[in-house]
Design a protein around this motif. Structure first.
Motif, short mmCIF file in Angstrom:
data_model
loop_
_atom_site.label_atom_id
_atom_site.label_comp_id
_atom_site.label_asym_id
_atom_site.label_seq_id
_atom_site.Cartn_x
_atom_site.Cartn_y
_atom_site.Cartn_z
N GLN A 1 0.79 -1.29 0.20
CA GLN A 1 0.05 -0.01 -0.03
C GLN A 1 0.82 1.17 0.01
O GLN A 1 2.07 1.25 0.54
N ASP A 2 0.12 2.24 -0.38
CA ASP A 2 1.09 3.42 -0.48
C ASP A 2 1.35 4.11 1.02
O ASP A 2 0.43 4.00 1.68
N LEU A 3 2.41 4.75 1.14
CA LEU A 3 2.81 5.32 2.60
C LEU A 3 2.41 6.80 2.46
O LEU A 3 3.13 7.48 1.53
N THR A 4 1.72 7.50 3.16
CA THR A 4 1.57 8.96 2.97
C THR A 4 2.55 9.67 4.03
O THR A 4 2.73 11.00 3.81
N GLU A 5 2.93 9.17 5.17
CA GLU A 5 3.90 9.79 6.03
C GLU A 5 5.23 9.82 5.54
O GLU A 5 5.60 9.27 4.65
N SER A 6 6.03 10.78 6.42
CA SER A 6 7.36 10.95 5.92
C SER A 6 8.30 9.82 5.99
O SER A 6 7.88 8.98 6.81
N ILE A 7 9.01 9.54 5.07
CA ILE A 7 9.92 8.33 5.25
C ILE A 7 11.39 8.72 4.64
O ILE A 7 11.50 9.63 3.75
N ASN A 8 12.30 8.03 5.28
CA ASN A 8 13.72 8.54 5.04
C ASN A 8 14.46 7.66 4.00
O ASN A 8 14.15 6.68 3.71
N ILE A 9 15.12 8.64 3.07
CA ILE A 9 15.95 8.09 2.07
C ILE A 9 17.27 8.15 2.24
O ILE A 9 17.53 9.45 2.37
N THR A 10 18.34 7.31 2.31
CA THR A 10 19.76 7.60 2.75
C THR A 10 20.59 7.13 1.89
O THR A 10 20.52 6.10 1.10
N ASN A 11 22.07 7.85 1.66
CA ASN A 11 22.98 7.39 0.89
C ASN A 11 23.74 6.76 2.09
O ASN A 11 24.50 7.30 3.01
N THR A 12 23.78 5.27 2.04
CA THR A 12 24.50 4.62 3.16
C THR A 12 26.14 4.59 3.14
O THR A 12 26.71 3.89 3.96
N GLY A 13 26.35 5.05 1.98
CA GLY A 13 27.82 4.65 1.57
C GLY A 13 27.98 3.87 0.43
O GLY A 13 29.21 3.71 -0.13
#
Length: 308
Positions: free
Chosen positions: A107-119
């Motif tokens: 399902q779609d998530l409408t709350e804020s979500i983190n996207i990260t450059n892990t290295g």
């Protein structure tokens, strides 16, 4: 003679060397790549799986810290059921299964979500309060798996007929009771076609945030993520399934893999932006006693462009 040397220097300075594959980046001294999969599990019923927050395993993809040197355990080098593998036509009878074997609950998530450059990858983490609501049920076993995070590899780690795709996405799931990992894999082809539809629109929601992820360790909040668009691919395309391992140290085994056979597409601009951040981050094909392969464990480096 002096004129000849000057001419050679002039020619050399004008030549641009083009690599057939994304370049592998070496991290600054004191930093290590983090494990793109083992961070989601703790106290699991099989050996060698550790939470990266408790044990930072230094590894990379260059000639200095690449797969041939991965440590600290010898599972990466001596494991019998390792990933990724090469999928061949002869495997289809036992390992290419109908999409109906998974009951997907995305399902779609409408709350804020983190996207990260892990290295070494771009990773999107599912909020903990939503992890029990998104995932799939394996209808062959009745077990449910909750989505924890998804990340990317350039080029693809799994191959088909010895050919790799430009990009592969791993959607890492966990069984809440047994703590087993199961991964949904998606291949991507690069396209310059405008107005992509359906599941191939998936990376468009990541693209606006990529310019803020150039620094290793940087995290940006996205205003949600649309997972529902992947349902059509997961419910219609057959999937390669087998039991393998993590594709990063400690290479722990007993990981259930489902790799969708039909690739999605990604706009060339999105692919270039992701490639610029990640560089080369793909483990070579491995031996796996669960899936005897007619081809050698080390296969030629190629890309999906070879299909054309």
């Amino acid at each position: 003679m002096a004129k000849f040397v000057s001419l050679l220097l002039a020619v050399a300075s004008s030549v641009t060397i083009i690599s057939a594959l994304p370049l592998s980046r070496r991290l600054p001294v004191g930093m290590s790549h983090t494990n793109c999969m083992a961070d989601v599990i703790l106290n699991v019923p099989f050996n060698d799986l550790r939470k990266r927050a408790e044990e930072s395993i230094a590894f990379g993809y260059s000639a200095f810290d690449g797969p041939n040197s991965w440590a600290p355990t010898d599972t990466c080098q001596k494991g019998q059921f390792q990933s990724p593998i090469n999928f061949e036509p002869g495997m289809a009878a036992n390992h290419l299964l109908s999409a109906a074997t998974l009951s997907v609950q995305f399902q779609d998530l409408t709350e804020s979500i983190n996207i990260t450059n892990t290295g070494h990858t771009i990773q999107v983490d599912i909020p903990e309060n939503r992890r029990g609501q998104i995932g799939f049920i394996d209808t062959t076993t009745g077990q449910n798996f909750d989505l924890q995070q998804f990340h990317f590899h350039v080029p693809s780690e799994h191959r088909k007929d010895l050919v790799s795709f430009p990009l592969e996405m791993h959607m890492v799931h966990q069984q809440p009771e047994t703590k087993q990992i199961s991964v949904l894999g998606f291949w991507f082809e690069v396209t310059d076609a405008p107005n992509l539809a359906g599941p191939s629109q998936f990376t468009s929601q990541l693209a606006p945030h990529l310019t803020q992820l150039t620094a290793i360790g940087s995290t940006v909040q996205m205003p949600g993520v649309r997972l529902g668009g992947l349902l059509s691919a997961l419910t219609t395309a057959p999937q390669w399934t087998y039991n393998g391992s993590l594709t990063t140290p400690p290479c722990s085994e007993n990981v259930a893999w489902h790799v969708v056979d039909v690739p999605l597409t990604i706009p060339v601009a999105h692919y270039q932006a992701m490639n610029k951040i990640m560089g080369f981050n793909s483990r070579p094909v491995q031996k796996n006693a669960n899936v005897p392969q007619a081809t050698p464990a080390t296969v030629p480096t190629a890309t999906a462009s070879a299909r054309k």
